[in-house]
Write an enzyme that holds these catalytic residues in place. Structure first.
Site, PDB file in Angstrom:
ATOM      1  CD  GLU A 252      73.595 -84.287  85.210  1.00  0.00           C
ATOM      2  OE1 GLU A 252      73.489 -85.176  86.078  1.00  0.00           O
ATOM      3  OE2 GLU A 252      73.068 -83.161  85.661  1.00  0.00           O
TER       4      GLU A 252
HETATM    5  C1  ACM Z   1      76.270 -81.617  88.177  1.00  0.00           C
HETATM    6  O1  ACM Z   1      76.022 -81.722  89.337  1.00  0.00           O
HETATM    7  N1  ACM Z   1      75.435 -81.952  87.303  1.00  0.00           N
HETATM    8  C2  ACM Z   1      77.228 -80.565  87.738  1.00  0.00           C
END
Ligand code: ACM
Length: 556
Positions: free
Chosen positions: A369
Site C-alpha cells: 500500500e
Molecule cells: C495488507 O493487508 N496491507 C498487507
C-alpha cells in the site's frame, strides 16, 4: 448419555456404521476414519453428557497423514506413569537437552489437570510415555514428522528431530479428554486414557504461520506468549510480528531512540501504546523457539510509516505525515522518502538491529500500500533494502507488491490490479510464496456482516470459507513455489487478548489444517465435526472462541 435413550443410541450407531462404510467405500478414503477405540464406528458428535471414555483418534486437528485405530483399552495415565526422554546414541548433546525439555514441558502440562506426579526419567523399561529420536525413521518423515503409537502399555512418540517430537506431543494432548487443557486440577473428572492408535504424520508445507499486528494495538510480551500457545496447539511453526505501522513503532532500535520514545506512545483510538525492548523481544523469540516457532519480524517500509516519520521528520520528503499521534485507521497515506542517503542509513540501522536480535532466517520489509511513490522509485527502494537484509545475513520477505523489487519470498495477500499475474511471473523467475489471501485467511475480517469486531474490506469470512480453498491453486503460480500459508490478524478493531481469541478461534485451525494436512484429506464435513470437539478444549484452557453456527458444537 441419559440411559433412557441408550437403545436409540445403539440404533443410531448401527445406522452410522452402515453410512460410514458406504461413505468410505464411495470416497475410497482411508486417511482417517470415524472409528472408536475398538474399531467400531462412532457417531460424529457424541451427545452432551456422553461418558468420558478414550477420545477416538478421529479428533485430531490438523488431521494427520494417517491414523490407524488399534485394539484394546488404550493407555491410562496413572500415579505410576513415567515420561521417558531418549535422544539416542547418535544425538548430539544439544538435541539430548531439547528432548528432555520437551518431555518436561509435556509433563508440566499434564500434571496440572491430572494431579499425577509424571516424573521425567531416562530411557528404560516400564509403562509410560516415551519420547525418542529415531534416525531410522524414513527420510520422508522430515524434521517435523513423527510417529505416535498408543496401546495398553504406553504411548511412544518417535521423530527424526526434537521438532517432530514436539509436534507429536500436541497430537497426544488431543488424544486425551478435553479437560487435559485445564490449567488447574480437574477433580472428579474423566479417566486420562489415550485411545489405542498408530499415527504417522508430517506436514504438507514447511511454512505455517500466523501474524499478529502489535502496531495498531500493542500487546504485551505475556499476551504474545498466549498467542503463541494457541499457534503451537495447531502445529504452526512461524509467528510473524507486524512491529511498525502508522499508529506505532513497537521495537527499540538503540541507534534511533526517537522511534520508540516518540513513535510508541499511542495506538488506535488514542490509548497508550508500548514497545518491546531488546530483552522483551528476545524473550518472545525464546518462548516461540521452545515451541518450535520461528519469529518473522516485520518493519513495514516505505509506507505505513507515520510513526517512523513522527520520530524522524527529516525522512518525510513528500509531506505525507499526519499530525502525531495518529490514532485513526486509514491506510496508504504515509511514506518514507524513497531516495537519498538518509533513508538508507535509517533502514540499515533498523535492519542491522533486527537481524542481530532475530535467530530465524527471515526479515519482513512490508512494502504494501505505497500510494505516493512512483513505481520505478518504489522498486529501487525495495531492491536496496532487500540488499541490506541480505547483507545482514537474512532472507528478505515482502508483501506481494515487492515482486518488482526482486524480493524472493512474497507474501500474497492482494490479487487486485493484476497483482496475481505479477506474482505468477515472479514465481516463474524463482520467487517463493507464502499464501495469505485476504479474502480467506485474514482473521480480522468479520465472520458475517454485523459481527461486532473486525473489518469487511476483504469480505466476510465464515469458518467454511476460511477452510475451503487450496493454497497450491487459489492463484496460479509456478508448481512447487508455495512455501505454505499464514493467517494475518490485523488489530485496528482488536485491543484485548479476548478479542483476538474471538477472531482466531475457530478459524485458525482451518488455516492450520490447510497448511499441515494432505490435500486428499480435505473435507469440510469431517473438519467441522473435528473442530466442534475443540470447543471443549478451549473452554478447559480458558480460551475465548466464537460458537459459529456452521460448526456443530456439542451442547454445553
Ligand atoms: C495488507 O493487508 N496491507 C498487507
Amino acid at each position: 448419555m441419559p440411559r433412557r435413550i441408550a437403545g436409540l443410541s445403539v440404533r443410531i450407531r448401527a445406522l452410522s456404521t452402515v453410512l460410514c462404510v458406504l461413505l468410505l467405500a464411495a470416497a475410497g478414503f482411508g486417511l482417517h476414519r470415524a472409528l472408536g477405540p475398538r474399531g467400531e464406528a462412532v457417531a460424529d458428535h457424541p451427545p452432551a453428557g456422553a461418558p468420558a471414555g478414550p477420545r477416538t483418534a478421529d479428533r485430531i486437528v490438523p488431521v494427520p497423514l494417517s491414523v490407524t485405530p488399534g485394539s484394546g483399552p488404550g493407555y491410562r495415565l496413572t500415579a505410576g506413569t513415567v515420561i521417558r526422554a531418549a535422544a539416542g546414541a547418535e544425538a548430539v548433546e544439544r538435541q539430548a537437552g531439547e528432548v528432555r525439555r520437551i518431555a518436561e514441558r509435556l509433563a508440566e502440562a499434564l500434571r496440572r489437570p491430572t494431579g499425577l506426579p509424571l516424573p521425567v526419567a531416562e530411557p528404560g523399561d516400564g509403562d509410560g510415555i516415551g519420547l525418542a529420536l529415531d534416525p531410522a525413521l524414513p527420510e520422508t518423515t522430515g524434521p517435523e514428522g513423527y510417529r505416535l503409537t498408543a496401546d495398553a502399555t504406553g504411548v511412544r512418540i518417535t521423530a527424526r528431530s526434537p521438532e517432530g517430537l514436539f509436534r507429536g506431543t500436541q497430537t497426544l494432548r488431543q488424544l486425551l479428554p478435553p479437560q487435559i487443557e485445564s490449567t488447574t486440577r480437574v477433580t472428579g473428572g474423566p479417566e486420562w486414557t489415550v485411545a489405542p492408535v498408530t499415527v504417522e504424520d508430517r506436514p504438507r508445507y514447511g511454512y505455517r504461520g500466523a501474524m499478529l499486528d502489535v502496531a495498531r494495538h500493542f500487546f504485551t510480551p505475556a499476551e504474545v506468549k498466549g498467542f503463541i500457545d494457541r499457534l503451537a496447539l495447531y502445529k504452526l511453526n512461524h509467528l510473524h510480528l507486524h512491529l511498525t505501522d502508522d499508529q506505532g513503532w513497537r521495537i527499540e532500535i538503540p541507534a534511533r531512540p526517537a522511534l520508540t520514545a516518540v513513535g510508541a506512545v499511542s495506538e488506535v483510538g488514542g490509548t497508550p501504546g508500548g514497545f518491546y525492548t531488546a530483552a522483551d523481544y528476545q524473550e518472545i523469540v525464546r518462548y516461540a523457539q521452545e515451541r518450535y516457532l520461528t519469529v518473522v519480524p516485520e518493519i513495514d517500509l516505505p509506507g505505513h510509516s507515520n510513526a517512523a516519520l513522527a520520530a524522524q521528520p527529516e525522512l518525510d520528503c513528500t509531506g505525507s505525515a499526519r499530525p502525531w499521534p495518529y490514532t485513526g485507521i486509514e491506510v496508504g497515506f504515509s511514506t518514507l522518502c524513497p531516495t537519498g542517503d538518509a533513508v538508507f542509513s535509517f533502514t540499515r540501522d533498523v535492519v542491522t538491529e533486527l537481524a542481530r536480535l532475530t535467530p530465524g532466517p527471515y526479515l519482513h520489509i512490508g512494502g504494501d500500500e505505497v500510494k505516493r511513490v512512483a513505481p520505478a522509485a518504489y522498486a529501487e527502494f525495495v531492491r536496496r533494502v532487500g540488499e541490506q537484509v541480505r547483507a545482514a545475513g537474512k532472507t528478505p520477505v515482502g508483501w506481494n507488491q515487492t515482486a518488482p523489487g526482486g524480493i524472493g519470498v512474497l507474501q500474497f495477500w492482494d490479487g487486485r490490479a493484476g497483482r496475481d499475474a505479477e506474482l505468477r511471473e515472479a514465481t516463474e523467475r524463482g520467487a517463493e510464496v507464502i499464501m495469505s489471501p485476504s479474502g480467506r485467511s485474514y482473521l480480522d475480517m468479520k465472520y458475517e456482516s454485523g459481527y461486532p469486531l473486525g473489518l469487511v474490506w476483504a469480505g466476510t469470512i465464515d469458518v467454511r470459507s476460511a477452510y475451503s480453498w487450496d493454497p497450491d491453486t487459489l492463484v496460479p503460480v509456478r508448481a512447487g513455489s508455495v512455501l505454505g500459508v499464514e493467517a494475518p490478524l490485523w488489530t485496528e478493531t482488536l485491543d484485548t487478548p479476548g478479542e483476538l481469541d474471538r477472531m482466531l478461534l475457530p478459524r485458525l485451525p482451518a488455516l492450520a489444517e490447510l497448511g499441515w494436512s494432505p490435500r486428499e484429506s480435505h473435507d469440510w464435513g469431517r473438519f467441522r465435526s473435528r473442530l466442534a470437539e475443540e470447543g471443549a478444549r478451549w473452554e478447559a484452557a480458558g480460551y475465548g472462541y466464537e460458537r459459529r453456527p456452521e460448526v456443530p458444537w456439542p451442547a454445553r
